[in-house]
Design an enzyme around this catalytic site. Sequence first.
Site, PDB file in Angstrom:
ATOM      1  N   HIS A   6      32.696   4.521   2.067  1.00 25.67           N
ATOM      2  CA  HIS A   6      32.658   5.984   1.915  1.00 25.67           C
ATOM      3  C   HIS A   6      32.635   6.568   3.322  1.00 25.67           C
ATOM      4  O   HIS A   6      31.650   6.379   4.012  1.00 25.67           O
ATOM      5  CB  HIS A   6      31.404   6.365   1.149  1.00 25.67           C
ATOM      6  CG  HIS A   6      31.147   7.847   1.021  1.00 25.67           C
ATOM      7  ND1 HIS A   6      31.753   8.622   0.075  1.00 25.67           N
ATOM      8  CD2 HIS A   6      30.349   8.693   1.718  1.00 25.67           C
ATOM      9  CE1 HIS A   6      31.331   9.870   0.179  1.00 25.67           C
ATOM     10  NE2 HIS A   6      30.481   9.948   1.177  1.00 25.67           N
TER      11      HIS A   6
ATOM     12  N   GLU B 157      36.778  14.942  -1.626  1.00 21.11           N
ATOM     13  CA  GLU B 157      36.668  16.407  -1.723  1.00 21.11           C
ATOM     14  C   GLU B 157      37.871  17.173  -1.163  1.00 21.11           C
ATOM     15  O   GLU B 157      37.704  18.128  -0.408  1.00 21.11           O
ATOM     16  CB  GLU B 157      35.372  16.875  -1.031  1.00 21.11           C
ATOM     17  CG  GLU B 157      34.128  16.231  -1.616  1.00 21.11           C
ATOM     18  CD  GLU B 157      32.840  16.563  -0.876  1.00 21.11           C
ATOM     19  OE1 GLU B 157      32.877  17.391   0.044  1.00 21.11           O
ATOM     20  OE2 GLU B 157      31.794  15.973  -1.224  1.00 21.11           O
TER      21      GLU B 157
ATOM     22  N   GLU C 218      27.691   9.401  -6.918  1.00 16.37           N
ATOM     23  CA  GLU C 218      26.612   9.946  -6.067  1.00 16.37           C
ATOM     24  C   GLU C 218      25.563  10.638  -6.931  1.00 16.37           C
ATOM     25  O   GLU C 218      25.247  11.812  -6.727  1.00 16.37           O
ATOM     26  CB  GLU C 218      27.183  10.957  -5.058  1.00 16.37           C
ATOM     27  CG  GLU C 218      28.310  10.426  -4.197  1.00 16.37           C
ATOM     28  CD  GLU C 218      28.808  11.410  -3.141  1.00 16.37           C
ATOM     29  OE1 GLU C 218      28.156  12.441  -2.908  1.00 16.37           O
ATOM     30  OE2 GLU C 218      29.865  11.128  -2.547  1.00 16.37           O
TER      31      GLU C 218
HETATM   32  O1  G3I Z   1      19.236  10.458  11.045  1.00 18.28           O
HETATM   33  C1  G3I Z   1      19.363  11.646  11.868  1.00 18.28           C
HETATM   34  C2  G3I Z   1      18.038  11.976  12.500  1.00 18.28           C
HETATM   35  O2  G3I Z   1      17.678  10.922  13.383  1.00 18.28           O
HETATM   36  C3  G3I Z   1      18.173  13.293  13.269  1.00 18.28           C
HETATM   37  O3  G3I Z   1      16.924  13.666  13.756  1.00 18.28           O
HETATM   38  C4  G3I Z   1      18.679  14.371  12.320  1.00 18.28           C
HETATM   39  C5  G3I Z   1      18.925  15.703  13.063  1.00 18.28           C
HETATM   40  O4  G3I Z   1      19.954  16.436  12.479  1.00 18.28           O
HETATM   41  O5  G3I Z   1      19.902  13.968  11.762  1.00 18.28           O
HETATM   42  C6  G3I Z   1      19.789  12.807  10.990  1.00 18.28           C
HETATM   43  O6  G3I Z   1      21.059  12.493  10.452  1.00 18.28           O
HETATM   44  C7  G3I Z   1      21.443  13.262   9.347  1.00 18.28           C
HETATM   45  C8  G3I Z   1      21.697  12.306   8.186  1.00 18.28           C
HETATM   46  O7  G3I Z   1      22.215  13.008   7.099  1.00 18.28           O
HETATM   47  C9  G3I Z   1      20.425  11.591   7.744  1.00 18.28           C
HETATM   48  O8  G3I Z   1      20.721  10.725   6.688  1.00 18.28           O
HETATM   49  C10 G3I Z   1      22.694  14.031   9.701  1.00 18.28           C
HETATM   50  O9  G3I Z   1      22.418  15.007  10.670  1.00 18.28           O
HETATM   51  C11 G3I Z   1      23.254  14.687   8.456  1.00 18.28           C
HETATM   52  O10 G3I Z   1      24.517  15.276   8.764  1.00 18.28           O
HETATM   53  C12 G3I Z   1      23.458  13.640   7.378  1.00 18.28           C
HETATM   54  O11 G3I Z   1      23.865  14.273   6.211  1.00 18.28           O
HETATM   55  C13 G3I Z   1      24.579  13.468   5.273  1.00 18.28           C
HETATM   56  C14 G3I Z   1      25.744  14.320   4.778  1.00 18.28           C
HETATM   57  O12 G3I Z   1      26.409  13.667   3.719  1.00 18.28           O
HETATM   58  C15 G3I Z   1      26.754  14.577   5.898  1.00 18.28           C
HETATM   59  O13 G3I Z   1      27.322  13.381   6.325  1.00 18.28           O
HETATM   60  C16 G3I Z   1      23.654  13.110   4.124  1.00 18.28           C
HETATM   61  O14 G3I Z   1      22.667  12.167   4.573  1.00 18.28           O
HETATM   62  C17 G3I Z   1      24.448  12.498   2.985  1.00 18.28           C
HETATM   63  O15 G3I Z   1      23.597  12.308   1.873  1.00 18.28           O
HETATM   64  C18 G3I Z   1      25.579  13.450   2.600  1.00 18.28           C
HETATM   65  O16 G3I Z   1      26.332  12.829   1.578  1.00 18.28           O
HETATM   66  C19 G3I Z   1      27.356  13.636   0.989  1.00 18.28           C
HETATM   67  C20 G3I Z   1      28.528  12.716   0.680  1.00 18.28           C
HETATM   68  O17 G3I Z   1      28.943  12.057   1.846  1.00 18.28           O
HETATM   69  C21 G3I Z   1      29.667  13.490   0.042  1.00 18.28           C
HETATM   70  N1  G3I Z   1      29.215  14.193  -1.136  1.00 18.28           N
HETATM   71  C22 G3I Z   1      28.059  15.066  -0.931  1.00 18.28           C
HETATM   72  C23 G3I Z   1      26.895  14.271  -0.339  1.00 18.28           C
HETATM   73  C24 G3I Z   1      25.646  15.131  -0.189  1.00 18.28           C
HETATM   74  O18 G3I Z   1      25.859  16.160   0.713  1.00 18.28           O
END
Ligand code: G3I
Length: 391
Positions: A132, A180, A291
Amino acid sequence: MKINIFGMAIICLLITACGGSDSGGGTAPTLPAPTPEPSDPENPPVAYNAVDSLKAHAEFPIGMEVSAADQERSIFTLTSQQSVLTYHFNELVAGLIMKMSYLHPQQDTFYFDDADALVDYALANNMRMHGHTTIWYWDSQIPEWIKSFEGDWNSMMHNHVYQIVNHFAGRVNSWDVVNEAVDYNWQTAQAGYRNDLFYQNMGASFIENAYVSAREGDPQAELYYNDFHLSYNNGKLDFIIAMLNDFIDRDIPIDGLGFQMHITMESPSREQMDAAFQKAAATGLKIKISELDIAINQRGPDYTGGVWYPEQVLTIALARQQKQRYKDVVASYLENVPPDQRGGITVWGLVDEETWMRAVANSDWEWPLLFNDDYTVKPAFYGFLEALTGQ
Ligand code: G3I
């Protein structure tokens, strides 16, 4: 509890606890700490391994989204997660580290070390790996060099998808090749291609080209198209089904459709889920719930991070309602997707503490998953298991 000023303002508007206080300005009032309810005797929160294994009751993959590498809740640093994963799940998907900007940070540089470690872990533990995602419009996941790319988009995107899928050939079983790419306008009630960077540069051809490139990269991997709102938005689902049927007619490689299902306690209804799974299964493609999570503090059709209700405690009543919702989702999938088309069900996070929904809402008041933070099972878990075992 991490509620910011903005969150506090919304809470004050929505609950009576702030009535008569100085919510019109000044310092945000402090809410009294909620008293948690005792646990539900009908759905005891026993240890994860004191109940039946989910995967033992399914003939299709039971997947889990994980953090890896040096992420905060990486399975390699918070290793206590590993025994829960291997007990209940037989497929993994990375929440972050297999997205575009991680795997392809510069035009001539791919970075596979972290993803390789996760894939190796999955294989060493007899789990499948779902990739993914090779193309997603989400701004922070598109590498900067692609945003400013001025050359031949066709060959650049072919190389991007081909190199990634080919690197993991034989080790990653399936891919969300494109994520998406379809949008829905609620005002006009029209679905169409999302006007994202890829569409702007290549038109809709970027989608089919990606599937051709992925098949070249690994002829054995199952290739999915993945999107949200499919279990209740007929306009969007119909548009995507037409796109995928057209692929099938023209021999563009496509194996499956992923329903994300970040859903709420109210929507979709059981009838809507049934109808959507039936319609999707009629394509003959594999159908995957890719998801799954079920928000408590969100009303309306789907999780948006917008309007939310400040339930401060996961009460027994709410937890039982959520259990029924999980049961309905799994039962609907089993009833409406024929066995040989079941691509699996993946839950988007292990314990409530780590859900992406808390980060979006900047609130700890959300409990959308199957396990408590100490790896005991929630009523939601029993709902999932009861549906799998036909209870
Ligand atoms: O781990 C870092 C942390 O160390 C730091 O302090 C913090 C500051 O911003 O960021 C953390 O990382 C974040 C990460 O999630 C943690 O798991 C990223 O910024 C953040 O962008 C990231 O978001 C992810 C998001 O997709 C964007 O990639 C989510 O975990 C993840 O669950 C989400 O998944 C998406 C699917 O890919 C597509 N469908 C929707 C789904 C939910 O939004």
